[in-house]
Every structure is written in C-alpha cells, then in structure tokens.
Design a protein around this motif. Structure first.
Motif, PDB file in Angstrom:
ATOM      1  N   HIS A  45      56.905   9.387  28.902  1.00  0.00           N
ATOM      2  CA  HIS A  45      57.821   9.988  29.872  1.00  0.00           C
ATOM      3  C   HIS A  45      58.995  10.665  29.160  1.00  0.00           C
ATOM      4  O   HIS A  45      59.359  11.801  29.483  1.00  0.00           O
ATOM      5  N   VAL A  46      59.570   9.973  28.203  1.00  0.00           N
ATOM      6  CA  VAL A  46      60.696  10.541  27.458  1.00  0.00           C
ATOM      7  C   VAL A  46      60.245  11.747  26.638  1.00  0.00           C
ATOM      8  O   VAL A  46      60.940  12.770  26.570  1.00  0.00           O
ATOM      9  N   ALA A  47      59.052  11.660  26.042  1.00  0.00           N
ATOM     10  CA  ALA A  47      58.556  12.739  25.188  1.00  0.00           C
ATOM     11  C   ALA A  47      58.317  14.030  25.970  1.00  0.00           C
ATOM     12  O   ALA A  47      58.535  15.126  25.454  1.00  0.00           O
ATOM     13  N   ILE A  48      57.867  13.909  27.221  1.00  0.00           N
ATOM     14  CA  ILE A  48      57.530  15.098  28.014  1.00  0.00           C
ATOM     15  C   ILE A  48      58.713  15.566  28.857  1.00  0.00           C
ATOM     16  O   ILE A  48      58.968  16.769  28.968  1.00  0.00           O
ATOM     17  N   CYS A  49      59.446  14.622  29.456  1.00  0.00           N
ATOM     18  CA  CYS A  49      60.544  15.003  30.345  1.00  0.00           C
ATOM     19  C   CYS A  49      61.850  15.300  29.601  1.00  0.00           C
ATOM     20  O   CYS A  49      62.683  16.054  30.095  1.00  0.00           O
ATOM     21  N   ASN A  50      62.029  14.688  28.443  1.00  0.00           N
ATOM     22  CA  ASN A  50      63.232  14.932  27.629  1.00  0.00           C
ATOM     23  C   ASN A  50      62.842  15.145  26.167  1.00  0.00           C
ATOM     24  O   ASN A  50      63.228  14.364  25.293  1.00  0.00           O
ATOM     25  N   PRO A  51      62.075  16.189  25.882  1.00  0.00           N
ATOM     26  CA  PRO A  51      61.545  16.356  24.519  1.00  0.00           C
ATOM     27  C   PRO A  51      62.633  16.563  23.463  1.00  0.00           C
ATOM     28  O   PRO A  51      62.493  16.082  22.336  1.00  0.00           O
ATOM     29  N   LEU A  52      63.705  17.280  23.810  1.00  0.00           N
ATOM     30  CA  LEU A  52      64.755  17.550  22.823  1.00  0.00           C
ATOM     31  C   LEU A  52      65.602  16.313  22.532  1.00  0.00           C
ATOM     32  O   LEU A  52      66.167  16.190  21.444  1.00  0.00           O
ATOM     33  N   ARG A  53      65.686  15.406  23.473  1.00  0.00           N
ATOM     34  CA  ARG A  53      66.479  14.185  23.290  1.00  0.00           C
ATOM     35  C   ARG A  53      65.619  13.001  22.849  1.00  0.00           C
ATOM     36  O   ARG A  53      66.121  11.894  22.705  1.00  0.00           O
ATOM     37  N   ALA A  64      51.167  19.531  27.313  1.00  0.00           N
ATOM     38  CA  ALA A  64      51.883  18.369  27.847  1.00  0.00           C
ATOM     39  C   ALA A  64      50.904  17.312  28.345  1.00  0.00           C
ATOM     40  O   ALA A  64      51.098  16.111  28.121  1.00  0.00           O
ATOM     41  N   PHE A  65      49.845  17.758  29.018  1.00  0.00           N
ATOM     42  CA  PHE A  65      48.869  16.798  29.542  1.00  0.00           C
ATOM     43  C   PHE A  65      48.120  16.097  28.419  1.00  0.00           C
ATOM     44  O   PHE A  65      47.832  14.897  28.506  1.00  0.00           O
ATOM     45  N   SER A  66      47.771  16.837  27.360  1.00  0.00           N
ATOM     46  CA  SER A  66      47.036  16.229  26.246  1.00  0.00           C
ATOM     47  C   SER A  66      47.867  15.173  25.527  1.00  0.00           C
ATOM     48  O   SER A  66      47.313  14.271  24.892  1.00  0.00           O
ATOM     49  N   THR A  67      49.202  15.282  25.654  1.00  0.00           N
ATOM     50  CA  THR A  67      50.074  14.300  25.012  1.00  0.00           C
ATOM     51  C   THR A  67      49.891  12.911  25.595  1.00  0.00           C
ATOM     52  O   THR A  67      50.001  11.904  24.885  1.00  0.00           O
ATOM     53  N   CYS A  68      49.610  12.831  26.902  1.00  0.00           N
ATOM     54  CA  CYS A  68      49.509  11.529  27.551  1.00  0.00           C
ATOM     55  C   CYS A  68      48.108  11.216  28.079  1.00  0.00           C
ATOM     56  O   CYS A  68      47.904  10.176  28.711  1.00  0.00           O
ATOM     57  N   ALA A  69      47.139  12.088  27.845  1.00  0.00           N
ATOM     58  CA  ALA A  69      45.793  11.884  28.395  1.00  0.00           C
ATOM     59  C   ALA A  69      45.133  10.621  27.838  1.00  0.00           C
ATOM     60  O   ALA A  69      44.494   9.859  28.587  1.00  0.00           O
ATOM     61  N   SER A  70      45.281  10.369  26.546  1.00  0.00           N
ATOM     62  CA  SER A  70      44.653   9.191  25.938  1.00  0.00           C
ATOM     63  C   SER A  70      45.228   7.906  26.515  1.00  0.00           C
ATOM     64  O   SER A  70      44.494   6.984  26.881  1.00  0.00           O
TER      65      SER A  70
END
Length: 262
Positions: free
Chosen positions: A65-73, A179-185
């Motif tokens: 969630h943090v990686a996709i919704c707040n990638p810069l932070r 973005a989807f591939s980041t959390c698909a696994s």
C-alpha cells in the motif's frame, strides 16, 4: 519487500517442517501414533506459524500500500527500523497467541489412547476427543482466532481497496500494469492462504467434516508453501532474467570447434 519475503520464506520453511516429516513417516508406517508431548509441541509450533503468517501477510499488504500509494515517501515511511519492528511484532503475536491457546488445550483430560481423525495435531480434532468439557478452551480459541484472522484480513482488504483506487487513478495503461504487477504475487498468496484456512477454521463446529477438512488442510500445509516460491519467482524480473540466462547458457553448451591460424 525483500525483507518481508525473507521472513515469509523462513517462516514457511519451518511451517512445513513441523508437519510434513511426521506425515511422510505415517504414510510409510503402520504405527501412526504420536506422544502427547510430541502432539502438543507440533500443535504449538503449527499455531505459532499460522498466526504469524496471517499477521505477516497483512504487514506485507501495508508495505505494498505504501509502495503504490506513496511511492516517493516509501523510503521515509518504511524504514529499516519500522520493518524490523513489524517483523518482530508478527513473530511475538504468533508465539503469544499459540501459548495462550496451548494453556487451555494441554490441561484438558484425554481418556485412554484418543484417535484423532487428522494427519497432524490440530485444535478441533483434539477438542473433540477430550473427555471433559472443552467449552472454555473452544471459547478462547474462537476469540483468539477471530482476532488473528479478522484484524489482519481487515488490514489486507483496506490496503488493497486503497491500492485499487490508486491504480484506477493512473491514466497510462503501462503505469497501471506496472502498479498491479507490484502486488500481484502477494495478492495471489493471500487469496490462496486465507481461502483455504478460512474454509477450515471459520465454520461452526457442527459443520465440520473432517475428511473434507483433511483434504483442504493439505492445501495450506503443503501445497500453498510449495507454490509461494514459484509465484514470487515467476513474478520477479530479476529471477526470470537469471533463469532465462541459465537455460540459454546450458542449451548452447561449450563450443567444441577450434579455429586454426595459418
């Protein structure tokens, strides 16, 4: 992400070790017995690892969630100290939850040589062969299971609801796919683990059919831990590139022709 994956790999290595060796021995032997202390030890570690995995998968969902919704932070929020604290918290919650359950289960009285209709020592089969009233142990098990399953599940659902909302706001198709591939696994692993365990543990006691429970138990005790490394590896670009490079190098083989210089 790789820090939590290493914890998941370490967890499932021991998670499988608690059940599979004894199960394989029982397949090859006519004597399918286990000592009371051995049964309680197997149950304690099994409950510990299951509870830890529930919470760890929820922590990994928050990480995505943090990686996709707040990638810069992301580097500021998910610091090494926070990741370490979350990982330790997962293990402590699993150990404490299992300890409380075992206090109520181990003190029950079991008459003679009880026969458990299962291939490992699980909570429900043990409670059913107890010679005394096990309602207190069942109540404690229910509330602890509710906390360990429901709270992480709410975290997972909330995390992926915000992730889905963030993905839908991305205009480019390539950005959405990335973005989807980041959390698909992780989402695949969550669905496999939660669906199989909820089928077994989230039903009323009167609906238990142990033959069907044993079949489903094989999924989350053997099959799912076997599939998890495959799922994560096949979704990882670096692993796929290394695998492709290895296969191509082996396929080409050493060159046996030698050019002669005149």
């Amino acid at each position: 992400m790789y820090f939590f994956l290493s914890n998941l790999s370490f967890l499932e290595m021991w998670y499988v070790t608690v059940i599979s060796p004894k199960m394989l021995v029982d397949f090859l032997s006519h004597d399918k017995t286990i000592s009371f202390n051995g049964c309680m030890t197997q149950l304690y570690f099994f409950v510990t690892f299951v509870c830890t995995e529930y919470i760890l998968l929820a922590v990994m969902a928050f990480d995505r969630h943090v990686a996709i919704c707040n990638p810069l932070r992301y580097p500021v929020i998910m610091t090494s100290q926070l990741c370490g604290t979350l990982a330790v918290g997962c293990w402590l919650c699993g150990l404490v939850t299992a300890m409380i359950k075992m206090v109520f289960i181990a003190r029950l009285h079991y008459c003679g040589t009880p026969h458990i209709n299962h291939y490992f020592c699980d909570i429900s089969p043990l409670l059913n062969v107890s010679c005394e009233d096990s309602s207190q142990a069942e109540l404690v098990d229910f509330f602890l299971a509710l906390m360990v399953i429901a709270v992480p599940l709410c975290v997972v659902v909330a995390s992926y609801a915000t992730i889905l909302s963030a993905i839908l706001r991305i205009h480019s198709t390539q950005g959405r796919q990335k973005a989807f591939s980041t959390c698909a696994s992780h989402l695949t692993v969550v669905i496999l683990f939660y669906s199989t365990t909820l089928f077994t543990y989230a039903r009323p006691k009167l609906m238990y059919a142990y033959n069907s429970n044993k079949a489903v138990s094989v999924l989350y005790t053997v099959i799912v831990p076997l599939l998890n490394p495959i799922i994560y590896c096949l979704r990882n670009r670096e692993v796929k590139a290394a695998l492709k490079k290895t296969i191509l190098c082996k396929g080409s083989g050493p060159r046996e022709d030698v050019a002669l210089r005149n």
